[in-house]
Scaffold this motif. Sequence first.
Motif, PDB file in Angstrom:
ATOM      1  N   ASP A 143      14.821   8.162 -55.670  1.00  0.00           N
ATOM      2  CA  ASP A 143      13.399   7.866 -55.508  1.00  0.00           C
ATOM      3  C   ASP A 143      13.198   6.413 -55.095  1.00  0.00           C
TER       4      ASP A 143
ATOM      5  N   SER B 255       5.759  10.012 -53.832  1.00  0.00           N
ATOM      6  CA  SER B 255       6.732  10.933 -54.413  1.00  0.00           C
ATOM      7  C   SER B 255       6.201  12.350 -54.556  1.00  0.00           C
TER       8      SER B 255
ATOM      9  N   TRP C 216       8.558  14.724 -52.287  1.00  0.00           N
ATOM     10  CA  TRP C 216       9.564  15.556 -52.948  1.00  0.00           C
ATOM     11  C   TRP C 216       9.213  17.042 -52.810  1.00  0.00           C
TER      12      TRP C 216
ATOM     13  N   ASN D 240      15.968   7.826 -60.538  1.00  0.00           N
ATOM     14  CA  ASN D 240      14.673   7.135 -60.562  1.00  0.00           C
ATOM     15  C   ASN D 240      14.841   5.624 -60.398  1.00  0.00           C
TER      16      ASN D 240
ATOM     17  N   ASP E 123      12.938   4.102 -58.514  1.00  0.00           N
ATOM     18  CA  ASP E 123      11.579   3.728 -58.138  1.00  0.00           C
ATOM     19  C   ASP E 123      10.929   2.761 -59.138  1.00  0.00           C
TER      20      ASP E 123
END
Length: 350
Positions: free
Chosen positions: A25, A52, A56, A187, A189
């Motif tokens: 991400d 996202s 996704w 993750n 992100d």
Amino acid sequence: MGAVPGHILAALDRANRGVVVLAVDGLSLRVATDVWTSAHVAALTSTFPSTSATAWMTAVTGATVPEHLVVGAVYRSPAADAIVNVITGDPLRAGPSDALRALPTVFQAAAARARALVVGRELETLGGPWVTALLRGAERGPKPDPRALDAEADDPAELAEAVARDVEDALAAHRGDEPLLLWVYVNLDLHLHRHGYDDRAVDAVRSLGRHARAWAARGWTVLAHSDHGHVRCEPDPALHDAWARVDTPELCALPGGGAGRVRWLYPREGRRAEAAERLRDGLGGHAMVVDAEDLPGLGLMDLTPDVRERVGGVVAIATSPRFPLPVPGLAYEHGALTEDEMMVPLATWG
């Protein structure tokens, strides 16, 4: 982004033992190309918005926004006539939501040829309709320890090693004769929102590449791809105030929605042009403010009736780092149309 399921299934057909997918991400094409020199890195284009929730969903279904209806992270649920956060489910956590359309996923498509296993990590902590639709048809891995996830979010090196341990555990536990499709959420992100692509983030990406190369050497095909990139943001209280002066109950029927560097308003009947003009004046050169009906002409989003019910009538797209964010204080964000937000990698080892 819609080509990702086809890449995964084609890799699965060619694979020796199976396919490992690292769903990273927040990783931009530029960083991945610089770091993953042992992989073949192709360019993908993210969705609009480049966020996202939308990206996704397209990446696991191959569907467009008008098909899966995830127009962003926060938008109107037509049945409730209320704003819903499709990732967390708020405020519709207790019941079903019409905020999206659950479609067949790559995990369901792979079922005839492989065992599809997801190690969702942070995704397993979510309770909204989005994650249920996203992982539809997959066997779900073990529930994570939220305390460990919190610690890893502050330490990209530990995050990379934790992901590698999760992959190793899943590969070691797979004893069946059928091939394995292992999809693991990474993750990065959270760190990127705070610090961007600093040395710690880049080192973590490099570490993931070393592990991918090692798994490929053991006979696994390894893919890694992202959903969006990040760009630097600069807080500007005057622009936040300008947004707040337009996003009011007097002018708008619902609070604003959107995601990061793309936001929209839900003007009351007959006040759309006024809302657009006031927002355009307030944001100046820091946003492109358009009527939602202009989105198809800009090549950004087809306005089917279902999309019109969800997206706001006035849309602001960031053109400056000083765009007013719905979550203030982030150093890096995404959602808009710059190259670093829109161009993401699809890397292959083995």
